[in-house]
Every structure is written in C-alpha cells, then in structure tokens.
Design a protein around this motif. Structure first.
Motif, PDB file in Angstrom:
ATOM      1  N   UNK A  73       0.857  -1.122  -0.025  1.00 27.18           N
ATOM      2  CA  UNK A  73      -0.024   0.083  -0.024  1.00 27.18           C
ATOM      3  C   UNK A  73       0.813   1.285   0.093  1.00 27.18           C
ATOM      4  N   UNK A  74       0.438   2.171   0.477  1.00 26.23           N
ATOM      5  CA  UNK A  74       0.858   3.758   0.374  1.00 26.23           C
ATOM      6  C   UNK A  74       1.201   4.369   1.812  1.00 26.23           C
ATOM      7  N   UNK A  75       2.309   4.380   2.318  1.00 20.02           N
ATOM      8  CA  UNK A  75       2.274   4.745   3.825  1.00 20.02           C
ATOM      9  C   UNK A  75       1.917   6.057   4.127  1.00 20.02           C
ATOM     10  N   UNK A  76       2.295   6.846   3.062  1.00 22.04           N
ATOM     11  CA  UNK A  76       1.984   8.286   3.293  1.00 22.04           C
ATOM     12  C   UNK A  76       0.400   8.766   2.732  1.00 22.04           C
ATOM     13  N   UNK A  77      -0.161   7.828   2.186  1.00 20.97           N
ATOM     14  CA  UNK A  77      -1.677   8.245   1.461  1.00 20.97           C
ATOM     15  C   UNK A  77      -1.237   8.494   0.132  1.00 20.97           C
ATOM     16  N   UNK A  78      -2.435   8.789  -0.416  1.00 20.51           N
ATOM     17  CA  UNK A  78      -2.300   9.062  -1.952  1.00 20.51           C
ATOM     18  C   UNK A  78      -3.387  10.051  -2.103  1.00 20.51           C
ATOM     19  N   UNK A  79      -3.322  10.745  -3.607  1.00 19.25           N
ATOM     20  CA  UNK A  79      -4.429  11.519  -3.959  1.00 19.25           C
ATOM     21  C   UNK A  79      -4.355  11.361  -5.338  1.00 19.25           C
ATOM     22  N   UNK A  80      -5.761  11.863  -5.897  1.00 23.54           N
ATOM     23  CA  UNK A  80      -5.907  11.908  -7.478  1.00 23.54           C
ATOM     24  C   UNK A  80      -6.140  13.324  -7.549  1.00 23.54           C
ATOM     25  N   UNK A  81      -5.027  13.912  -7.586  1.00 25.78           N
ATOM     26  CA  UNK A  81      -5.169  15.535  -7.976  1.00 25.78           C
ATOM     27  C   UNK A  81      -4.514  15.902  -9.156  1.00 25.78           C
ATOM     28  N   UNK A  82      -5.044  16.705 -10.101  1.00 23.22           N
ATOM     29  CA  UNK A  82      -4.338  17.025 -11.502  1.00 23.22           C
ATOM     30  C   UNK A  82      -4.061  18.398 -11.227  1.00 23.22           C
ATOM     31  N   UNK A  83      -2.756  18.865 -11.264  1.00 21.78           N
ATOM     32  CA  UNK A  83      -2.430  20.228 -11.136  1.00 21.78           C
ATOM     33  C   UNK A  83      -2.861  20.824 -12.376  1.00 21.78           C
ATOM     34  N   UNK A  84      -3.435  21.802 -12.267  1.00 24.55           N
ATOM     35  CA  UNK A  84      -3.821  22.763 -13.770  1.00 24.55           C
ATOM     36  C   UNK A  84      -2.553  23.411 -14.543  1.00 24.55           C
ATOM     37  N   UNK A  85      -2.767  23.793 -15.624  1.00 27.35           N
ATOM     38  CA  UNK A  85      -1.666  24.210 -16.351  1.00 27.35           C
ATOM     39  C   UNK A  85      -1.428  25.416 -15.789  1.00 27.35           C
TER      40      UNK A  85
ATOM     41  N   UNK B 176      -5.965   5.067   1.693  1.00 32.84           N
ATOM     42  CA  UNK B 176      -4.746   5.657   1.196  1.00 32.84           C
ATOM     43  C   UNK B 176      -5.229   7.112   0.881  1.00 32.84           C
ATOM     44  N   UNK B 177      -6.513   7.303   0.433  1.00 35.56           N
ATOM     45  CA  UNK B 177      -7.100   8.562  -0.145  1.00 35.56           C
ATOM     46  C   UNK B 177      -7.549   9.316   1.118  1.00 35.56           C
ATOM     47  N   UNK B 178      -7.840  10.676   0.847  1.00 32.37           N
ATOM     48  CA  UNK B 178      -8.051  11.367   2.085  1.00 32.37           C
ATOM     49  C   UNK B 178      -9.632  11.630   1.859  1.00 32.37           C
ATOM     50  N   UNK B 179     -10.233  10.541   2.031  1.00 24.43           N
ATOM     51  CA  UNK B 179     -11.950  10.491   1.508  1.00 24.43           C
ATOM     52  C   UNK B 179     -12.490   9.567   2.719  1.00 24.43           C
ATOM     53  N   UNK B 180     -13.623   9.979   2.979  1.00 20.57           N
ATOM     54  CA  UNK B 180     -14.717   9.093   3.712  1.00 20.57           C
ATOM     55  C   UNK B 180     -15.160   8.022   2.798  1.00 20.57           C
TER      56      UNK B 180
END
Lengths: 275, 275
Positions: A73-85, B176-180
């Motif tokens: 798994x992912x110790x630090x946690x994860x995200x699905x965030x897309x940086x805008x241009x 892992x995601x910052x979600x409920x």
C-alpha cells in the motif's frame, strides 16, 4: 540532493506492493546526505495544505525502515489531484513553492505513475520558469518496465512474479482434465512486452511454463502461429499461450481491435484482446 | 477400511489448493492398514477405462508425500462426468464394480465437491442394492465449511486465509485517499457464514480487519446497520464491511435479490449481491 537542505517526498496514484520500497529508498538516501526528510500526507493535496510529517523521526533506525520496505500500500496516503496548467491557474504552484521554502526544502521527490509524473514534470518546469532552486524528481512506478535507461522499474518485479505465479497455476489447472486444450492468457503491456515476457519465469524444475509467448515487439504471423500450436499439440495435450494485449499483425494493426465492438472497450476506452 | 484389501482413490471437480492433501491422507491411511492403494486417472472416467496407477510405488516415502501435500491442483487429474441413474443406465455401475473386483478393491474414496459426492453417493446406493461389499466413501472439499459433524472441511482453511488476506489488503488500500468511504466486500457462502466470518482473521497487530461482518444466519436489520455505519464514521474515515452473498432481511428474502435484473444473474443463475 543538495546536502543538508530538506528533502520532501510524496506518494500518489494507486497503492501498490512496491511504492513503500521507493519511500524507504528516499529516506535512506536523505540520511546518507544528512538531509532532514519530510513526507507529504496524501500527495500534493497534503503539500498544498502544509501537511508534512518528519519521516526521520518516524523511521529512526534500520528496523523501522525494514518494516516499511516490506509493507504494501502507500504509507503516506495518496491522492488523485491533477495540477492545472500554470497558464490557467498559477495559484497551486505559488502555494507549493511557498510551503517548500518555509521548510527549507532543496528537493522534492514524487513517487507514482503516469499522472504523478505529469504533476512533478509540471512543477519542475514551473520551478525553472521562476528560477526556483528546488529540484523536482519523479520516482516512477510502472509494471510495464518501459522506461529507457532503467533496467527494472519499481513495480515491474512484483508484477512479473505475479504473472509467473499465475502461469504456473494455470499450467497445472489446465492439465487436470483429459481434454486437448489451448489456453491463452492475456497480459497487460500495450507497447512493451516485458510483462508478457515475464511468463518465461514460470518455467523451472517444477513447472513447464508457457509454450508460446507473444510480444507486441514481434509482428504476429497468424499462419506460423497456428502451425506452431498444431505442432505442439502433436506432442502434448494442453498448450499454454501468453499474449500481450499489444500484439499486432504485420500491417501494424492491433490484433485485439478486430473485436471491433464498442461493448469490448474497457473503462479506459481500450479494446481488450480477449473480447 | 478392510485390512489388506486394496484402496482405490480418485479426484474430481475443479482443481484446488487442498485436494492433494486429501489424497496424501488417503495414501497415509491405507499405509497404516497395510492396504495397497491405487489411484484412478481423471476420476471415474479413468476408472471406467481401468486406468489405475500404483500410488504406493509413486509415493514410497515421507519425502514424496510431503511434496504431494504441498502441491496445488489435482495430482490424479479430474473429470466432469455425471453418472446416470441406475434405472436409466446400469452399465457404468456394472463396469465400475467389475474393475473394482478385478483389482481386489475393498474401498473406494472419491475426493471432490457436490457433484463428486453425487457420484459416490449413487455408487454407494447401487453397491448396497447389489450386495457389493465395497465401501464407497466421499472425501468432501468445500470452502463453505457447512458439513455437520465436521469441524473444518478441506478447502475451508485456504479459502478463509484468502479472504483474510484480501480484507487486510483492502483495509490498507481503502485508507490511502483522504476520503470518507464505506467499502463492502461480498464473500461466497449462500447459506453458511463461515467464509464471511473468516474476515475476522484479518484483524491482528498489523491490521484493523473488518468493521462489520454480515452473516446469512443473522437477519439484516437495515436501520440498525445504517446506524452502526454512521456511528463508526464518527470515529474513523474508512469503514470496511464484509457481507455474505446470502444475507437476508427479517422476512427471509435474500438482500441480493432486490437487484431483480436478469442481467445480474451469474453463470449458475444465482443473483449477485453486488449487482
């Protein structure tokens, strides 16, 4: 990494069996240079909120790092965030550089797949455009093993082992009935044959492995393939073929695209060879 | 088993991680009584063709049996053969008794699931009807653990471990995601809750395990369930629920049948709870 300047590291994308090993390597690498190392919680989303943790304190010794390297798994946690241009919205870039400066960060490492590499690449280009001296480094994870100059990408090893194990199990299971059979296993790897090729690891003293492995790099000659299968069926009752999803015919067309039906598209709009 | 009279053993149905252990036990048991032990190739189909092998010679010692017990799949091969009712066609029954007599067989053991138990049960009843002194014994494999008087059925242990492992992995991955989030895992086990219950094995020092486990034996009170989930979400961000496919409401109706669509039927005509 610039000596003594703080290293910040994040994980992004899907959790895997391999990316905590990349995190462990980052912490060990920072320790060698004597640099403090911070972890961002939930990727750049946490960085934007200044949610950082002191990884040097959490992992003070070899024993704690040894646990981390073996934890999936992912110790630090994860995200699905897309940086805008930056041309569309520069605000997240400014905010990130602000947080990095506040913590005296000299380098930022970002562990993840294609989308995460997009994020770190954008940050790197933005940083250069504003003369930041922070170094932005992508730490890849890809089961495809398709990065030039990289012998084995993080993620490929565990995926290769998974495929080898499955092929061994399928070999046994396909041979229990008193029937002639040809089993075709489709692997991922649209453009690179490494994953399909890893099926060769299934062969050892205890297992026969795959009979044929079809790679995207080698055009499929249909007549020759059918001939090989027929020849093999002369000497054994069950044949096991491992085919990459990316195999193409001599004209360069994907074999899987012959399915042609919209129903055969997967969630990403790719056509599956098995459909 | 009658001492010294030959034991014949077969495997049938799908290959599994457990049925070579049942074969090993049969060989060891026969050895204790001093009885020769023969294996039928590809179940009763092989028996009908008199295809038998001397298992005492193939597995002469502890070392060879130790390899067999740890080998997955089905050593003797398998079949999908349904014995007709004797009233419809007595010929296969006569042929089987003839082969058994030829080899001086005192007992026949048949390792497999429901269909294989149907086979050995028919043979047992036919044998009794013609005063055969062969003893017909079914050796069950079922992941459901739903046989009375049997503490742990062969097959349940490995399936329970698989479920516990999956729940541990899902626990990590779902957080892992910052979600409920509320993750619901459906297990097999239409009438028996042992498989769903095995999710409790996921909890240990290294893992939180499942938050709620729903069993077919306990009617689902929907309001209470929703209340429990809401309460749990007060103290943690990700909830993991393990539900048996066989959970029913207070009226006894299967919860999964509310899906109601024909498209939701699996290959066996059962409705899936996840649909």
């Amino acid at each position: 990494m610039p000596a003594n300047k703080t290293v910040v590291v994040g994980q992004s994308g899907g959790p895997t069996a391999a990316i905590n090993a990349s995190l462990t390597g980052t912490i060990e690498g920072a320790r060698v240079t004597g640099a403090p190392v911070l972890g961002m919680r939930h990727g750049v989303e946490g960085l934007l909120r200044n949610e950082l943790m002191d990884l040097g304190r959490t992992f003070p010794d070899e024993a704690s790092l040894d646990l981390l390297v073996h934890t999936p798994s992912s110790y630090l946690g994860s995200c699905r965030y897309k940086l805008p241009e930056p041309s569309v919205d520069e605000e997240p870039y400014r905010r990130i550089l602000e947080v990095l400066e506040e913590h005296g960060v000299g380098s930022m490492l970002y562990i993840g797949g294609n989308d995460s590499m997009d994020t770190i690449s954008k940050l790197s280009r933005y940083g250069a455009s504003v003369d930041s001296d922070v170094r932005f480094v992508g730490v890849p994870k890809t089961i495809d093993n398709d990065l030039v100059l990289t012998d084995h990408t993080p993620g490929y090893g565990s995926a290769a082992r998974f495929i080898a194990t499955c092929v061994r199990e399928l070999r046994r299971d396909s041979s229990v009935y008193d029937l002639r059979s040809v089993t075709v296993v489709e692997t991922m790897g649209r453009d690179a044959g490494w994953l399909a090729g890893s099926a060769c690891l299934a062969a050892d003293d205890a297992s026969q492995g795959a009979d044929l492995i079809l790679l995207p790099e080698v055009p499929l000659d249909e007549e020759r393939f059918v001939g090989r299968v027929s020849d093999l069926l002369e000497s054994r009752q069950t044949i096991l073929v491992v085919a990459s999803e990316g195999i193409r015919d001599r004209s360069g067309s994907l074999v899987c695209e012959r399915a042609g039906s919209a129903a055969a598209l997967d969630a990403f709009g790719h056509i599956g060879a098995t459909s």
